[in-house]
Design a protein around this motif. Structure first.
Motif, short mmCIF file in Angstrom:
data_model
loop_
_atom_site.label_atom_id
_atom_site.label_comp_id
_atom_site.label_asym_id
_atom_site.label_seq_id
_atom_site.Cartn_x
_atom_site.Cartn_y
_atom_site.Cartn_z
N TRP A 1 47.69 10.39 -11.46
CA TRP A 1 46.73 9.31 -11.23
C TRP A 1 45.33 9.89 -11.25
CZ3 TRP A 1 47.27 5.83 -6.29
CH2 TRP A 1 46.31 4.84 -6.30
N LYS A 2 44.47 9.28 -12.06
CA LYS A 2 43.10 9.76 -12.16
C LYS A 2 42.15 8.57 -12.28
CE LYS A 2 40.07 12.68 -14.82
NZ LYS A 2 39.96 14.06 -15.09
N GLN A 3 40.99 8.66 -11.65
CA GLN A 3 39.94 7.65 -11.80
C GLN A 3 38.96 8.13 -12.87
OE1 GLN A 3 38.13 7.18 -7.95
NE2 GLN A 3 39.49 5.48 -7.45
#
Length: 100
Positions: A41-43
């Motif tokens: 998960w990455k923003q």
């Protein structure tokens, strides 16, 4: 998920033919480990993300998006909120990888 690559990578180790099976994996076999089972998960800003996922260009360039990627690097989900990512993870049989 590419289970045949995972099985072939560990078959020799199980029978004592390879002492360190992870060191003998090809790049494709390594990429396949966890594909479909593990997500990262990455923003990212939409503008950044659009460089490799063209659909992200539909959002304003400065909008923060949530990106889930499979262990093999394939994009799984682009969402506009952390809650959407959590809901997706809760309804799929995947594990979220954490970085230490």
């Amino acid at each position: 998920m590419n289970k045949p690559n995972e099985k072939s990578a560990y078959a020799e180790a199980r029978f004592g033919l390879a002492a360190e099976p992870l060191k003998t994996l090809t790049e494709a076999q390594f990429a396949a480990l966890g594909a479909g089972d593990i997500v990262f998960w990455k923003q990212m800003d939409a503008g950044e993300l659009a460089a490799f996922i063209p659909q992200a260009a539909m959002a304003p360039a400065q909008q923060r998006l949530e990106l889930l990627m499979s262990a093999d690097g394939a994009p799984v989900l682009i969402a506009d909120s952390p809650e959407a990512v959590i809901d997706w993870i809760d309804t799929h049989e995947v594990r979220l990888a954490t970085l230490h």
